[in-house]
Design an enzyme around this catalytic site. Structure first.
Site, mmCIF file in Angstrom:
data_model
loop_
_atom_site.group_PDB
_atom_site.id
_atom_site.type_symbol
_atom_site.label_atom_id
_atom_site.label_comp_id
_atom_site.label_asym_id
_atom_site.label_seq_id
_atom_site.Cartn_x
_atom_site.Cartn_y
_atom_site.Cartn_z
ATOM 1 N N HIS A 96 -13.108 11.940 35.724
ATOM 2 C CA HIS A 96 -14.398 12.123 36.378
ATOM 3 C C HIS A 96 -14.799 13.584 36.571
ATOM 4 O O HIS A 96 -15.920 13.862 36.990
ATOM 5 C CB HIS A 96 -14.441 11.383 37.728
ATOM 6 C CG HIS A 96 -15.760 10.740 38.003
ATOM 7 N ND1 HIS A 96 -15.946 9.750 38.948
ATOM 8 C CD2 HIS A 96 -16.978 10.960 37.448
ATOM 9 C CE1 HIS A 96 -17.210 9.388 38.972
ATOM 10 N NE2 HIS A 96 -17.864 10.092 38.076
ATOM 11 N N ASP A 119 -18.106 4.480 42.918
ATOM 12 C CA ASP A 119 -16.729 4.978 42.890
ATOM 13 C C ASP A 119 -15.995 4.523 44.139
ATOM 14 O O ASP A 119 -16.609 4.381 45.204
ATOM 15 C CB ASP A 119 -16.787 6.521 42.866
ATOM 16 C CG ASP A 119 -15.529 7.199 42.339
ATOM 17 O OD1 ASP A 119 -15.678 8.267 41.689
ATOM 18 O OD2 ASP A 119 -14.413 6.697 42.588
ATOM 19 N N HIS A 121 -13.931 6.489 45.375
ATOM 20 C CA HIS A 121 -13.728 7.827 45.923
ATOM 21 C C HIS A 121 -15.026 8.632 45.953
ATOM 22 O O HIS A 121 -15.913 8.413 45.143
ATOM 23 C CB HIS A 121 -12.701 8.577 45.074
ATOM 24 C CG HIS A 121 -11.457 7.809 44.768
ATOM 25 N ND1 HIS A 121 -11.319 7.042 43.634
ATOM 26 C CD2 HIS A 121 -10.311 7.680 45.463
ATOM 27 C CE1 HIS A 121 -10.126 6.472 43.636
ATOM 28 N NE2 HIS A 121 -9.482 6.836 44.738
ATOM 29 N N ASP A 123 -15.111 12.013 45.541
ATOM 30 C CA ASP A 123 -15.013 13.112 44.562
ATOM 31 C C ASP A 123 -15.761 14.347 45.036
ATOM 32 O O ASP A 123 -16.354 15.072 44.227
ATOM 33 C CB ASP A 123 -15.531 12.662 43.186
ATOM 34 C CG ASP A 123 -14.701 11.522 42.607
ATOM 35 O OD1 ASP A 123 -15.061 11.034 41.508
ATOM 36 O OD2 ASP A 123 -13.718 11.113 43.238
ATOM 37 N N HIS A 136 -10.961 16.141 39.164
ATOM 38 C CA HIS A 136 -11.727 14.879 39.113
ATOM 39 C C HIS A 136 -12.070 14.367 40.503
ATOM 40 O O HIS A 136 -12.893 13.475 40.657
ATOM 41 C CB HIS A 136 -11.014 13.809 38.275
ATOM 42 C CG HIS A 136 -9.812 13.176 38.933
ATOM 43 N ND1 HIS A 136 -9.367 11.933 38.571
ATOM 44 C CD2 HIS A 136 -8.980 13.622 39.919
ATOM 45 C CE1 HIS A 136 -8.305 11.626 39.294
ATOM 46 N NE2 HIS A 136 -8.039 12.631 40.115
ATOM 47 N N ASP A 227 -17.531 5.322 38.009
ATOM 48 C CA ASP A 227 -16.079 5.389 37.907
ATOM 49 C C ASP A 227 -15.578 3.947 37.879
ATOM 50 O O ASP A 227 -15.836 3.192 38.813
ATOM 51 C CB ASP A 227 -15.525 6.129 39.130
ATOM 52 C CG ASP A 227 -14.030 6.401 39.034
ATOM 53 O OD1 ASP A 227 -13.599 7.439 39.559
ATOM 54 O OD2 ASP A 227 -13.309 5.582 38.435
ATOM 55 N N ASP A 229 -12.943 2.718 38.580
ATOM 56 C CA ASP A 229 -12.122 2.349 39.740
ATOM 57 C C ASP A 229 -12.955 1.905 40.943
ATOM 58 O O ASP A 229 -12.403 1.565 41.992
ATOM 59 C CB ASP A 229 -11.099 3.444 40.124
ATOM 60 C CG ASP A 229 -11.712 4.680 40.774
ATOM 61 O OD1 ASP A 229 -11.095 5.758 40.647
ATOM 62 O OD2 ASP A 229 -12.778 4.595 41.421
ATOM 63 N N GLU A 272 -12.780 7.248 33.739
ATOM 64 C CA GLU A 272 -11.494 6.897 34.327
ATOM 65 C C GLU A 272 -10.847 5.638 33.751
ATOM 66 O O GLU A 272 -9.915 5.109 34.351
ATOM 67 C CB GLU A 272 -11.577 6.846 35.864
ATOM 68 C CG GLU A 272 -11.962 8.175 36.498
ATOM 69 C CD GLU A 272 -10.827 9.217 36.523
ATOM 70 O OE1 GLU A 272 -9.692 8.884 36.150
ATOM 71 O OE2 GLU A 272 -11.097 10.365 36.902
HETATM 72 N N1 LIG Z 1 -9.453 11.950 46.662
HETATM 73 C C1 LIG Z 1 -8.325 12.060 45.764
HETATM 74 C C2 LIG Z 1 -8.522 11.093 44.583
HETATM 75 C C3 LIG Z 1 -9.603 11.526 43.630
HETATM 76 C C4 LIG Z 1 -9.920 10.431 42.608
HETATM 77 C C5 LIG Z 1 -10.843 10.932 41.530
HETATM 78 B B1 LIG Z 1 -11.693 9.790 40.806
HETATM 79 O O1 LIG Z 1 -12.502 10.391 39.802
HETATM 80 O O2 LIG Z 1 -10.835 8.803 40.263
HETATM 81 O O3 LIG Z 1 -12.569 9.171 41.756
HETATM 82 C C6 LIG Z 1 -7.010 11.777 46.508
HETATM 83 C C7 LIG Z 1 -6.972 10.364 46.993
HETATM 84 N N2 LIG Z 1 -5.824 10.049 47.831
HETATM 85 C C8 LIG Z 1 -5.094 11.172 48.397
HETATM 86 C C9 LIG Z 1 -4.005 10.639 49.366
HETATM 87 C C10 LIG Z 1 -3.112 9.592 48.696
HETATM 88 O O4 LIG Z 1 -2.219 8.992 49.609
HETATM 89 C C11 LIG Z 1 -3.933 8.542 47.984
HETATM 90 C C12 LIG Z 1 -4.936 9.181 47.063
HETATM 91 C C13 LIG Z 1 -8.199 13.475 45.258
HETATM 92 O O5 LIG Z 1 -7.201 13.754 44.601
HETATM 93 O O6 LIG Z 1 -9.103 14.278 45.562
HETATM 94 MN MN LIG Z 2 -14.426 9.303 40.424
HETATM 95 MN MN LIG Z 3 -12.452 6.986 41.706
HETATM 96 MN MN LIG Z 4 -9.003 8.890 38.704
#
Ligand SMILES: N[C@](CCCC[B-](O)(O)O)(CCN1CCC(O)CC1)C(=O)O
Ligand SMILES: [Mn+2]
Ligand SMILES: [Mn+2]
Ligand SMILES: [Mn+2]
Length: 305
Positions: A96, A119, A121, A123, A136, A227, A229, A272
């Site tokens: 993403h 989504d 998330h 993001d 992402h 997304d 997901d 994704e």
């Molecule tokens: N918000 C997350 C996931 C982003 C996903 C990107 B996508 O494009 O797929 O929407 C982290 C999410 N979270 C952090 C704590 C963990 O325990 C579980 C995952 C991040 O890494 O910023």
């Molecule tokens: Mn996303």
């Molecule tokens: Mn996502």
């Molecule tokens: Mn992802």
């Protein structure tokens, strides 16, 4: 009506290998045939070729900033070109982080665009709030003018500047929002409909309020960044950050039917899909055929013939 398909085989916005194979997997699920059956002139521009930059040290805990930035600079030009040529553009990811270039390139042609982000998330982490550093999960932060004073200069992104107003963005499907993201959503007053909101209001009312919020004052082109997901992991298992309690098939299709019915869809990202994360061939097939179904629905395929 003509549709441009742009493949973006890119994975450096996150750490799991395989999402770069998303475009091929979605094509292999019959995308071009499905769209041709909808009477579109389909122009498949093929896949972009992304260079992996040799020296690309972390910025803070953010991996591959220059590679991600360069990929998005390339994608921006391609999306701008496709929209400028009069096509409705379908961008196939890839992770993403690609939405940075896709939305930026779209905005070059349509500065008054509005953005619907479907989504699990938000993001919208900045490098300072991101728990993972993965770009992402930061895409929206690079787009929003309202976050300018909260964003450091990330190497690889000097080619662009934020252009989107918080009022021109709506989220649908949120159910895994980080603390820093929650603060940003509330502080900026961004309109969002979490899975809880969908449970309370129903998807019909969510779409009514979403489209009224974005289009009541002025009709303008829609950028839909989808997304995979956002769907429940039982429907779309082959993805990198699955979260339980997602959209049903019918909710996702209703979202895209309503967006089609505005007649304003201009660019759609589908990102994704990670073919290597399907536990079985059936799991992969379920995920890729779902991606084709939402694209077809966004482009006018109806359930009512
Ligand atoms: N918000 C997350 C996931 C982003 C996903 C990107 B996508 O494009 O797929 O929407 C982290 C999410 N979270 C952090 C704590 C963990 O325990 C579980 C995952 C991040 O890494 O910023
Ligand atoms: Mn996303
Ligand atoms: Mn996502
Ligand atoms: Mn992802």
């Amino acid at each position: 009506h003509s549709v441009a398909i742009l493949g973006a085989p890119f994975s450096k916005g996150q750490k799991r290998r395989g999402v770069e194979h998303g475009p091929k997997a979605i094509r292999d699920a019959g995308l071009v045939e499905r769209l041709s059956n909808l009477d579109y002139a389909v122009h498949d521009f093929g896949d972009l070729t992304f260079k992996h930059l040799e020296k690309d040290e972390h910025f803070m805990h953010v991996p591959f900033p220059r590679t991600v930035g360069r990929a998005n600079q390339l994608l921006s030009g391609a999306v701008s070109g496709a929209v400028g040529a009069g096509h409705t553009c379908i961008m196939l990811g890839g992770d993403h982080s690609l939405a940075i270039g896709s939305v930026e390139g779209h905005a070059q042609q349509c500065p008054d665009l509005c953005l619907i982000w479907v989504d699990a998330h938000a993001d919208v982490n900045t490098p300072l709030t991101s728990p993972s550093g993965n770009l992402h999960g930061q895409s929206v932060a690079f787009l929003l003018k309202d976050l300018q004073n909260k964003m450091p200069e990330v190497p690889g992104f000097s080619w662009m500047k934020p252009f989107l107003s918080a009022r021109d963005l709506v989220y649908i499907g949120l159910r895994d929002v980080d603390p820093g993201e929650h603060i940003i959503l509330k502080t900026l007053g961004i309109q969002y409909f979490s899975m809880r909101d969908i449970d309370r209001m129903g998807i019909q009312r969510v779409m009514e309020v979403t489209l009224d919020h974005l289009l009541a004052r002025k009709r303008r082109p829609i950028h839909l960044s989808f997304d995979i997901d956002a769907f429940d992991p039982s429907l779309a298992p082959a993805t990198g950050t699955p979260v339980n309690g997602g959209l049903t098939y019918r909710e996702g299709i209703y979202v895209t039917e309503e967006i089609h019915n505005t007649g304003l869809l201009s660019v759609m990202d589908v990102v994704e899909v990670n073919p290597t994360l399907g536990a079985t061939p059936e799991a992969l097939e379920a995920t890729t055929s779902l991606a084709v179904d939402v694209i077809a629905s966004a482009l006018g395929q109806t359930r009512e013939g």
